[in-house]
Design an enzyme around this catalytic site. Structure first.
Site, mmCIF file in Angstrom:
data_model
loop_
_atom_site.group_PDB
_atom_site.id
_atom_site.type_symbol
_atom_site.label_atom_id
_atom_site.label_comp_id
_atom_site.label_asym_id
_atom_site.label_seq_id
_atom_site.Cartn_x
_atom_site.Cartn_y
_atom_site.Cartn_z
ATOM 1 N N ASN A 86 -15.363 22.920 -5.831
ATOM 2 C CA ASN A 86 -15.190 24.033 -4.904
ATOM 3 C C ASN A 86 -14.089 24.923 -5.456
ATOM 4 O O ASN A 86 -12.984 24.448 -5.715
ATOM 5 C CB ASN A 86 -14.821 23.506 -3.520
ATOM 6 C CG ASN A 86 -15.924 22.664 -2.902
ATOM 7 O OD1 ASN A 86 -17.107 22.922 -3.133
ATOM 8 N ND2 ASN A 86 -15.554 21.661 -2.129
ATOM 9 N N GLY A 92 -14.965 27.180 -0.743
ATOM 10 C CA GLY A 92 -14.591 26.085 0.148
ATOM 11 C C GLY A 92 -13.448 25.228 -0.358
ATOM 12 O O GLY A 92 -13.246 24.111 0.131
ATOM 13 N N THR A 94 -9.973 23.698 -0.535
ATOM 14 C CA THR A 94 -8.868 23.552 0.422
ATOM 15 C C THR A 94 -7.597 23.033 -0.233
ATOM 16 O O THR A 94 -6.504 23.248 0.286
ATOM 17 C CB THR A 94 -9.252 22.619 1.581
ATOM 18 O OG1 THR A 94 -9.564 21.329 1.055
ATOM 19 C CG2 THR A 94 -10.445 23.160 2.361
ATOM 20 N N HIS A 97 -5.349 22.482 -6.361
ATOM 21 C CA HIS A 97 -5.166 21.800 -7.643
ATOM 22 C C HIS A 97 -6.595 21.423 -8.034
ATOM 23 O O HIS A 97 -7.257 20.669 -7.301
ATOM 24 C CB HIS A 97 -4.259 20.574 -7.458
ATOM 25 C CG HIS A 97 -4.004 19.771 -8.692
ATOM 26 N ND1 HIS A 97 -2.730 19.396 -9.099
ATOM 27 C CD2 HIS A 97 -4.847 19.235 -9.614
ATOM 28 C CE1 HIS A 97 -2.807 18.669 -10.193
ATOM 29 N NE2 HIS A 97 -4.093 18.553 -10.539
ATOM 30 N N HIS A 99 -10.051 20.136 -8.805
ATOM 31 C CA HIS A 99 -10.577 18.775 -8.691
ATOM 32 C C HIS A 99 -12.089 18.822 -8.682
ATOM 33 O O HIS A 99 -12.692 19.803 -8.226
ATOM 34 C CB HIS A 99 -10.048 18.087 -7.431
ATOM 35 C CG HIS A 99 -10.244 18.900 -6.181
ATOM 36 N ND1 HIS A 99 -9.392 19.925 -5.833
ATOM 37 C CD2 HIS A 99 -11.198 18.858 -5.214
ATOM 38 C CE1 HIS A 99 -9.812 20.465 -4.690
ATOM 39 N NE2 HIS A 99 -10.904 19.850 -4.313
HETATM 40 P P1 5GP Z 1 -11.828 20.728 -1.496
HETATM 41 O O1 5GP Z 1 -12.283 21.105 -0.120
HETATM 42 O O2 5GP Z 1 -10.543 21.421 -1.877
HETATM 43 O O3 5GP Z 1 -12.885 20.851 -2.542
HETATM 44 O O4 5GP Z 1 -11.561 19.177 -1.425
HETATM 45 C C1 5GP Z 1 -10.346 18.611 -1.073
HETATM 46 C C2 5GP Z 1 -10.620 17.152 -0.828
HETATM 47 O O5 5GP Z 1 -9.389 16.477 -0.864
HETATM 48 C C3 5GP Z 1 -11.255 16.856 0.539
HETATM 49 O O6 5GP Z 1 -12.496 16.180 0.348
HETATM 50 C C4 5GP Z 1 -10.216 15.988 1.249
HETATM 51 O O7 5GP Z 1 -10.803 14.968 2.006
HETATM 52 C C5 5GP Z 1 -9.402 15.447 0.092
HETATM 53 N N1 5GP Z 1 -8.017 15.182 0.395
HETATM 54 C C6 5GP Z 1 -7.133 16.035 1.000
HETATM 55 N N2 5GP Z 1 -5.931 15.462 1.104
HETATM 56 C C7 5GP Z 1 -6.029 14.233 0.516
HETATM 57 C C8 5GP Z 1 -5.090 13.165 0.326
HETATM 58 O O8 5GP Z 1 -3.919 13.232 0.681
HETATM 59 N N3 5GP Z 1 -5.559 12.060 -0.303
HETATM 60 C C9 5GP Z 1 -6.846 11.942 -0.721
HETATM 61 N N4 5GP Z 1 -7.211 10.801 -1.312
HETATM 62 N N5 5GP Z 1 -7.759 12.936 -0.546
HETATM 63 C C10 5GP Z 1 -7.353 14.051 0.074
HETATM 64 ZN ZN ZN Z 2 -0.945 20.265 -8.471
#
Ligand code: 5GP
Ligand code: ZN
Length: 113
Positions: A86, A92, A94, A97, A99
């Protein structure tokens, strides 16, 4: 820097780590959307795929091959899996960093929401 994934990479915040080398760390998503839901990140802070630079080319390639390795280790490679990045607000993203989500263990729907 106040980045939650940098803190996970530095072990300042606990996570369930499933893979680690000098460049990359992978850990279980805290809010899994599938039986296997792993986040694969560079240890180096890159805010998003959009922020990646030409000098990150080797790292980006290594991340994808690491995802392949983890998928095999997790036993989801033969059945298939999904890799998601994302990027940015409409993408999307959130956590700012970069990933890659590795999702598996169930059939994935397409198109994504
Ligand atoms: P994004 O929406 O940015 O693509 O995905 C962020 C992901 O990071 C989400 O699926 C969320 O559940 C996960 N996430 C957010 N904070 C933490 C955390 O402190 N630890 C772990 N293991 N996952 C996290
Ligand atoms: Zn970072």
């Amino acid at each position: 820097m106040d980045c939650i994934f940098c803190k996970i990479a530095n072990k300042e915040i606990p996570s369930t780590i499933v893979y680690e080398d000098e460049d990359i760390i992978a850990f279980n998503d805290v809010n899994p959307e599938a039986p296997v839901h792993i986040l694969v990140i560079p240890k180096k802070h890159i805010a998003s795929l959009e922020a990646a630079q030409p000098e990150d080319a080797q790292l980006l390639g290594k991340i994808l091959l690491t995802i392949q390795h983890i998928a095999r280790e997790q036993g989801i490679a033969a059945d298939g899996y999904r890799v998601v990045n994302n990027c940015g607000e409409l993408g999307g993203q959130t956590v700012h960093h970069m990933h890659f989500h590795l999702l598996g263990g169930r059939e994935m729907l397409w198109p994504a929401g």
